[in-house]
Every structure is written in structure tokens, then in C-alpha cells.
Design a protein around this motif. Structure first.
Motif, short mmCIF file in Angstrom:
data_model
loop_
_atom_site.label_atom_id
_atom_site.label_comp_id
_atom_site.label_asym_id
_atom_site.label_seq_id
_atom_site.Cartn_x
_atom_site.Cartn_y
_atom_site.Cartn_z
N SER A 286 0.83 -1.21 0.00
CA SER A 286 0.00 0.00 0.00
C SER A 286 0.86 1.26 0.00
CB SER A 286 -0.93 0.00 1.21
OG SER A 286 -1.81 -1.10 1.17
N CYS A 287 1.95 1.25 0.76
CA CYS A 287 2.85 2.40 0.79
C CYS A 287 3.41 2.67 -0.60
CB CYS A 287 4.00 2.15 1.77
SG CYS A 287 3.54 2.26 3.50
N PHE A 288 3.79 1.60 -1.30
CA PHE A 288 4.35 1.77 -2.64
C PHE A 288 3.30 2.25 -3.64
CE2 PHE A 288 5.07 -0.12 -6.86
CZ PHE A 288 6.20 0.60 -7.23
N LEU A 289 2.16 1.57 -3.69
CA LEU A 289 1.15 1.86 -4.70
C LEU A 289 0.39 3.16 -4.43
CD1 LEU A 289 -0.40 -1.68 -5.36
CD2 LEU A 289 1.24 -0.41 -6.78
N LEU A 290 0.09 3.44 -3.17
CA LEU A 290 -0.77 4.58 -2.84
C LEU A 290 0.00 5.86 -2.56
CD1 LEU A 290 -3.41 2.84 -0.55
CD2 LEU A 290 -3.49 3.25 -3.02
N TYR A 291 1.31 5.73 -2.26
CA TYR A 291 2.07 6.95 -1.99
C TYR A 291 3.33 7.08 -2.83
CZ TYR A 291 5.05 10.47 -0.05
OH TYR A 291 5.89 11.55 0.07
N TYR A 292 4.28 6.17 -2.66
CA TYR A 292 5.60 6.39 -3.26
C TYR A 292 5.57 6.48 -4.77
CZ TYR A 292 7.89 5.93 1.23
OH TYR A 292 8.30 6.13 2.52
N LEU A 293 4.85 5.58 -5.43
CA LEU A 293 4.79 5.61 -6.89
C LEU A 293 4.10 6.87 -7.40
CD1 LEU A 293 5.44 4.24 -9.55
CD2 LEU A 293 3.30 2.95 -9.33
N PRO A 294 2.87 7.18 -6.94
CA PRO A 294 2.24 8.42 -7.43
C PRO A 294 2.99 9.68 -7.03
CG PRO A 294 0.90 7.38 -5.71
CD PRO A 294 1.95 6.39 -6.09
N CYS A 295 3.57 9.71 -5.82
CA CYS A 295 4.31 10.90 -5.39
C CYS A 295 5.55 11.11 -6.28
CB CYS A 295 4.73 10.77 -3.93
SG CYS A 295 5.71 12.17 -3.33
N THR A 296 6.22 10.02 -6.62
CA THR A 296 7.41 10.13 -7.47
C THR A 296 7.03 10.63 -8.86
OG1 THR A 296 8.47 8.30 -6.29
CG2 THR A 296 9.35 8.85 -8.45
N LEU A 297 5.97 10.07 -9.43
CA LEU A 297 5.51 10.53 -10.75
C LEU A 297 5.08 11.99 -10.70
CD1 LEU A 297 3.45 7.39 -11.85
CD2 LEU A 297 5.71 8.10 -12.66
N TYR A 298 4.35 12.37 -9.66
CA TYR A 298 3.89 13.75 -9.49
C TYR A 298 5.08 14.71 -9.40
CZ TYR A 298 1.47 17.74 -7.36
OH TYR A 298 0.98 18.99 -7.09
N THR A 299 6.08 14.33 -8.62
CA THR A 299 7.26 15.19 -8.43
C THR A 299 8.04 15.35 -9.73
OG1 THR A 299 7.45 14.51 -6.11
CG2 THR A 299 9.42 15.46 -7.15
N PHE A 300 8.27 14.25 -10.43
CA PHE A 300 9.08 14.31 -11.65
C PHE A 300 8.33 14.98 -12.81
CE2 PHE A 300 11.70 11.34 -9.39
CZ PHE A 300 12.98 11.52 -9.90
N ILE B 95 10.88 -5.33 -0.91
CA ILE B 95 10.56 -6.21 0.21
C ILE B 95 9.26 -6.95 -0.02
CG2 ILE B 95 9.28 -4.56 1.67
CD1 ILE B 95 10.92 -5.78 4.04
N TYR B 96 8.33 -6.31 -0.73
CA TYR B 96 7.08 -7.01 -1.03
C TYR B 96 7.34 -8.23 -1.90
CZ TYR B 96 2.49 -8.10 -2.87
OH TYR B 96 1.34 -8.77 -3.24
N PHE B 97 8.14 -8.07 -2.96
CA PHE B 97 8.39 -9.19 -3.87
C PHE B 97 9.34 -10.23 -3.26
CE2 PHE B 97 6.77 -6.13 -7.02
CZ PHE B 97 5.82 -6.94 -7.63
#
Length: 261
Positions: free
Chosen positions: A38-52, A81-83
């Protein structure tokens, strides 16, 4: 290969080759891994795309900021760690292998970095930085991005530290924190002196005595962050052993009662 073998044996002596990415004092394994996904999909991935995409800088500019290094380290950790966990059977935990050891060390480095980054930003850089961009048309966007990467990013890795049972080994800090520090310092110097990118200026300008002092302080803070992680784990170890002792006493009492009846 001989040098790499010696390095491996130093950072992973036999007594430390213990897979603990699955353990938690407070969550079951499935819940812990769902939190990570959830941390990866709901925050880190969208936040990274938004920032870049909306950050207003060329893509490669972001790679000169240690804030982004810390953010990307956290993002890569959560997906790794998920995979890794999905590939490990609970009844066949590994001792050897590259993937889980890489993920373990990445976790330690990400947490140590995310102690340093928000402290420096909010204590030293935030006021002069926001003052310099307050009249910018994209000030709201700049504010949102900085709150995300200097607030939410560290918060989630702090929660991961609270939930998991991954130990911090100082051997890893002694090797990898200096390596990361030297590599980032070189990249920062290239960005500032060669490409003329405004990176943490005027704090780091590579012309004044303040630059090595600031970098030394950042290095010390990162080691301190690692020590905090180590301290937290030691406290969790005490809780774990206390629970284990109580469980053992309870099991022995139950056996005695069964013997009497």
C-alpha cells in the motif's frame, strides 16, 4: 572476487545471516506485507511521478538532490521487500542470497537518510528556501511537493521501523554510509560547479568552508539516524524476549495442569 568475498564476509558474518524481513511484534506477516504494498502503490509511486512530472525541473536535475535519493531509496525498498517476501516460504527462510540482503541494507540506509533529510530541511533549509520562492507562480505546487518528500516520505519509513523486526547492524553503516556520502558529494559538486544547478545553496556552494562542515554534519546525523534505528530494534528485542519468556511460562503451567489432571 576475493575482495568482494571479504567485503561480504565482513558485512554478513555467519551470525548475522538471519532472514528477518517477515517478522513483526504487532502485525501478522500478511498484514505487514499489505502495508508495504500500500505504501508503494498509494504513496511512493504516485508521489514520485507527481514530483518528476510537475516539479518544474528537467528529469536529471532531481537526481542531484539528496532528498530525492532518500525518497527513491524508500520507494525501491517497499517494492523490493514485497516481492522478496512473496518469494519466501515461511517454512523455508533463507540464509544465503542477494535479494533479501540487498533489501535489508536498503532499509537501514533509507531510514538513516530519512532521519537526516527532514531534520536538515525543516531546521536549516526550509525558511530561506520558501522565502526565495514565495512569489513564484508555482509556489503552491512547490509547497505540496516539499511537504510530501520531507514529511510523508519519512513518516512511512518510520512506521515501517515501528512495525517490522529488521535489525540494524553497525557493520553496514560503517561500509555503506561513507560510500553513499562520497558518491553523493561528488555528484553534488558536479551539479553545482559544472552544471551550475542550485542545490542546497548557499549552504553547499563548494567555495566556502561551510560546505565541508555541512557535509560532515549531515554524515554525523546519518550515523546518528542509524544508531536510533539500532536503539529502536534493541527495545523491540527486549519486548520480544519478554513475550517469549511469558509464553514459555504459560506453556509450562499448562503442561503442569494437564499432568495433575
Amino acid at each position: 572476487m576475493g575482495a568482494l568475498k571479504k567485503l561480504h564476509d565482513y558485512i554478513w558474518p555467519e551470525e548475522l545471516e538471519c532472514y528477518q524481513l517477515h517478522r513483526s511484534l504487532y502485525l501478522n506477516r500478511n498484514t505487514l506485507n499489505q502495508f508495504r504494498l500500500s505504501c508503494f502503490l498509494l504513496y511512493y509511486l504516485p508521489c514520485t511521478l507527481y514530483t518528476f512530472i510537475f516539479g518544474g525541473l528537467p528529469f536529471y536535475y532531481f537526481l542531484f538532490f539528496f532528498t530525492i535519493w532518500g525518497h527513491l531509496a524508500c520507494m525501491v525498498y517497499f517494492v523490493c521487500i514485497y516481492f522478496v517476501e512473496r518469494s519466501i516460504r515461511p517454512d523455508n527462510l533463507p540464509q544465503k542470497g542477494f535479494a533479501w540482503k540487498f533489501t535489508h541494507i536498503l532499509f537501514e540506509m533509507a531510514f538513516a537518510a530519512e532521519v537526516t533529510i527532514p531534520v536538515f530541511f525543516w531546521a536549516v533549509l526550509a525558511v530561506p528556501y520558501f522565502e526565495s520562492v514565495k512569489n513564484d507562480d508555482d509556489f503552491t505546487l512547490i509547497l505540496i511537493i516539499n511537504i510530501l518528500v520531507h514529511g510523508v516520505t519519512p513518516l512511512l519509513i518510520y512506521l515501517e521501523v515501528a512495525f517490522n523486526y529488521i535489525p540494524f547492524h553497525f557493520r553496514h553503516a560503517y561500509v555503506f554510509i561513507p560510500i553513499v556520502g562520497v558518491v553523493y558529494s561528488c555528484i553534488n559538486a558536479i551539479g553545482v560547479l559544472v552544471l551550475q544547478i542550485q542545490i542546497y545553496q548557499p549552504i553547499i556552494d563548494w567555495k566556502s568552508v561551510g560546505t565541508p562542515l555541512f557535509l560532515a554534519l549531515a554524515f554525523s546525523l546519518t550515523l546518528g539516524g542509524f544508531a536510533i534505528g539500532r536503539f529502536i530494534h534493541q527495545r523491540k528485542e527486549k519486548v520480544f524476549h519478554r513475550r517469549k519468556s511469558l509464553l514459555k511460562v504459560g506453556t509450562e503451567s499448562q503442561r503442569n495442569e494437564e499432568t495433575l489432571f
